[in-house]
Design a protein around this motif. Structure first.
Motif, PDB file in Angstrom:
ATOM      1  N   MET A  27       0.863  -1.171   0.000  1.00 59.94           N
ATOM      2  CA  MET A  27       0.000   0.000   0.000  1.00 59.94           C
ATOM      3  C   MET A  27       0.901   1.222   0.000  1.00 59.94           C
ATOM      4  N   THR A  28       0.562   2.215  -0.769  1.00 61.69           N
ATOM      5  CA  THR A  28       1.277   3.483  -0.640  1.00 61.69           C
ATOM      6  C   THR A  28       0.246   4.566  -0.388  1.00 61.69           C
ATOM      7  N   ALA A  29       0.372   5.232   0.734  1.00 60.96           N
ATOM      8  CA  ALA A  29      -0.579   6.282   1.071  1.00 60.96           C
ATOM      9  C   ALA A  29       0.169   7.535   1.454  1.00 60.96           C
ATOM     10  N   ILE A  30      -0.321   8.668   0.990  1.00 61.67           N
ATOM     11  CA  ILE A  30       0.180   9.948   1.469  1.00 61.67           C
ATOM     12  C   ILE A  30      -0.826  10.400   2.525  1.00 61.67           C
ATOM     13  N   ARG A  31      -0.335  10.599   3.730  1.00 64.32           N
ATOM     14  CA  ARG A  31      -1.247  10.954   4.824  1.00 64.32           C
ATOM     15  C   ARG A  31      -0.559  11.914   5.787  1.00 64.32           C
ATOM     16  N   PRO A  32      -1.361  12.612   6.611  1.00 61.72           N
ATOM     17  CA  PRO A  32      -0.759  13.501   7.609  1.00 61.72           C
ATOM     18  C   PRO A  32       0.099  12.704   8.584  1.00 61.72           C
ATOM     19  N   ALA A  33       1.218  13.298   8.992  1.00 61.38           N
ATOM     20  CA  ALA A  33       2.099  12.627   9.951  1.00 61.38           C
ATOM     21  C   ALA A  33       1.458  12.621  11.338  1.00 61.38           C
ATOM     22  N   GLN A  34       1.818  11.575  12.093  1.00 57.26           N
ATOM     23  CA  GLN A  34       1.384  11.480  13.489  1.00 57.26           C
ATOM     24  C   GLN A  34       2.641  11.374  14.354  1.00 57.26           C
ATOM     25  N   GLU A  35       2.441  11.548  15.652  1.00 59.69           N
ATOM     26  CA  GLU A  35       3.581  11.501  16.576  1.00 59.69           C
ATOM     27  C   GLU A  35       4.349  10.172  16.435  1.00 59.69           C
ATOM     28  N   ASP A  36       3.628   9.093  16.149  1.00 61.85           N
ATOM     29  CA  ASP A  36       4.247   7.764  16.002  1.00 61.85           C
ATOM     30  C   ASP A  36       5.235   7.716  14.834  1.00 61.85           C
ATOM     31  N   ASP A  37       5.105   8.641  13.888  1.00 60.37           N
ATOM     32  CA  ASP A  37       5.976   8.641  12.702  1.00 60.37           C
ATOM     33  C   ASP A  37       7.294   9.365  12.952  1.00 60.37           C
ATOM     34  N   LEU A  38       7.431  10.009  14.116  1.00 61.74           N
ATOM     35  CA  LEU A  38       8.575  10.902  14.315  1.00 61.74           C
ATOM     36  C   LEU A  38       9.923  10.181  14.245  1.00 61.74           C
ATOM     37  N   ALA A  39       9.980   8.941  14.709  1.00 61.95           N
ATOM     38  CA  ALA A  39      11.255   8.209  14.655  1.00 61.95           C
ATOM     39  C   ALA A  39      11.685   8.019  13.198  1.00 61.95           C
ATOM     40  N   SER A  40      10.734   7.679  12.339  1.00 63.67           N
ATOM     41  CA  SER A  40      11.049   7.512  10.909  1.00 63.67           C
ATOM     42  C   SER A  40      11.399   8.846  10.271  1.00 63.67           C
ATOM     43  N   ILE A  41      10.643   9.874  10.607  1.00 62.51           N
ATOM     44  CA  ILE A  41      10.907  11.209  10.051  1.00 62.51           C
ATOM     45  C   ILE A  41      12.314  11.653  10.437  1.00 62.51           C
ATOM     46  N   LEU A  42      12.682  11.409  11.688  1.00 63.60           N
ATOM     47  CA  LEU A  42      14.023  11.778  12.182  1.00 63.60           C
ATOM     48  C   LEU A  42      15.114  11.023  11.417  1.00 63.60           C
ATOM     49  N   GLU A  43      14.909   9.723  11.263  1.00 64.70           N
ATOM     50  CA  GLU A  43      15.913   8.889  10.577  1.00 64.70           C
ATOM     51  C   GLU A  43      16.120   9.379   9.134  1.00 64.70           C
ATOM     52  N   ILE A  44      15.020   9.663   8.459  1.00 61.20           N
ATOM     53  CA  ILE A  44      15.089  10.112   7.059  1.00 61.20           C
ATOM     54  C   ILE A  44      15.728  11.500   6.978  1.00 61.20           C
ATOM     55  N   ASP A  81      18.117  14.905  17.151  1.00 62.80           N
ATOM     56  CA  ASP A  81      17.624  13.847  18.049  1.00 62.80           C
ATOM     57  C   ASP A  81      16.102  13.978  18.202  1.00 62.80           C
ATOM     58  N   MET A  82      15.554  13.050  18.962  1.00 58.87           N
ATOM     59  CA  MET A  82      14.096  12.970  19.096  1.00 58.87           C
ATOM     60  C   MET A  82      13.524  14.221  19.772  1.00 58.87           C
ATOM     61  N   GLU A  83      14.276  14.783  20.684  1.00 54.65           N
ATOM     62  CA  GLU A  83      13.801  15.994  21.378  1.00 54.65           C
ATOM     63  C   GLU A  83      13.612  17.135  20.364  1.00 54.65           C
ATOM     64  N   TYR A  84      14.595  17.272  19.478  1.00 54.94           N
ATOM     65  CA  TYR A  84      14.524  18.295  18.413  1.00 54.94           C
ATOM     66  C   TYR A  84      13.284  18.051  17.544  1.00 54.94           C
ATOM     67  N   MET A  85      13.095  16.768  17.175  1.00 52.52           N
ATOM     68  CA  MET A  85      12.011  16.429  16.245  1.00 52.52           C
ATOM     69  C   MET A  85      10.648  16.665  16.871  1.00 52.52           C
ATOM     70  N   LYS A  86      10.540  16.389  18.182  1.00 55.97           N
ATOM     71  CA  LYS A  86       9.251  16.614  18.857  1.00 55.97           C
ATOM     72  C   LYS A  86       8.932  18.104  18.882  1.00 55.97           C
ATOM     73  N   GLN A  87       9.936  18.919  19.141  1.00 56.84           N
ATOM     74  CA  GLN A  87       9.728  20.374  19.149  1.00 56.84           C
ATOM     75  C   GLN A  87       9.345  20.858  17.747  1.00 56.84           C
ATOM     76  N   TRP A  88      10.038  20.319  16.747  1.00 52.29           N
ATOM     77  CA  TRP A  88       9.745  20.665  15.350  1.00 52.29           C
ATOM     78  C   TRP A  88       8.293  20.314  15.010  1.00 52.29           C
ATOM     79  N   PHE A  89       7.858  19.137  15.463  1.00 51.81           N
ATOM     80  CA  PHE A  89       6.494  18.681  15.147  1.00 51.81           C
ATOM     81  C   PHE A  89       5.464  19.564  15.851  1.00 51.81           C
TER      82      PHE A  89
END
Ligand SMILES: CC(C)(COP(=O)(O)OP(=O)(O)OC[C@H]1O[C@@H](n2cnc3c(N)ncnc32)[C@H](O)[C@@H]1OP(=O)(O)O)[C@@H](O)C(=O)NCCC(=O)NCCS
Length: 177
Positions: free
Chosen positions: A15-32, A50-58
């Motif tokens: 499946m390929t879906a374009i969808r709004p990001a959720q907090e659960d996606d942050l680890a993948s978003i950070l890695e990418i 790091d994850m702290e940066y990404m959470k603030q960004w989100f």
């Protein structure tokens, strides 16, 4: 917001879906994002985040500054794109900046194009009339993607930023939505 499915374009994925990001996606978003930083073609950022940066960004990407992800299999994120604040001045409230990052192994497979198409749709819904972006003239994949999607080169800032101690030029691009 709705999910947009692209099964026909990516038959090898479940499946390929374009969808709004959720907090659960942050680890993948950070890695990418960190892959993009390490590759030295996408951003003037030099240090991985790091994850702290990404959470603030989100948190800073509240409803108007949407973040979309490309979910290529259930729970597997192949890339992301975001609308970012361009200026705090009211006169520029209709202008957004954008970011787009695809996981290394999925680049050149059309995900960037899908994400940008949907990001532009969302930007219009969110009241933006224009998207601007800054890119490196030597980022050939980025240049191809943006040209194909109808972004216009506004100009090139010479020696605009420093990357690993060397000046780099930065190209400004724009698209009226
Ligand atoms: C730049 C980036 C977002 C493009 O996304 P993508 O999913 O790879 O792009 P697409 O597959 O949708 O391809 C878009 C166009 O660029 C071309 N392209 C993609 N990768 C390419 C490559 N390695 N070399 C040459 N052209 C390339 C494609 O051919 C396509 O054009 P076409 O449809 O006319 O053939 C992705 O490569 C990436 O994440 N790079 C690292 C991070 C980055 O540079 N982000 C942008 C910061 S400004």
């Amino acid at each position: 917001m709705r999910k947009v499915y692209y099964d026909i374009l990516f038959p090898s994925f479940k499946m390929t879906a374009i969808r709004p990001a959720q907090e659960d996606d942050l680890a993948s978003i950070l890695e990418i994002y960190n892959q993009g930083i390490q590759d030295r073609v996408a951003t003037l950022e030099e240090d991985t985040k790091d994850m702290e940066y990404m959470k603030q960004w989100f948190t800073n990407h509240s409803t108007r500054y949407s973040v979309l992800v490309a979910e290529i299999n259930p729970g597997e994120i192949g890339g992301w794109a975001s609308l970012n604040p361009y200026s705090h001045r009211c006169a520029y409230s209709g202008v957004a900046d954008l970011s787009v990052y695809i996981r290394r192994e999925f680049r050149g497979m059309g995900l960037g194009s899908l994400l940008l198409s949907d990001l532009e749709r969302v930007a219009k819904i969110n009241g933006f009339h224009k998207i601007v972006l800054m890119t490196f003239p030597f980022n050939l994949s980025g240049q191809r993607l943006y040209s194909k999607m109808g972004y216009r080169c506004v100009g090139i800032f010479k020696n605009q930023g420093k990357l690993d101690g060397r000046f780099v030029d930065v190209m400004a691009m724009e698209k009226l939505l």
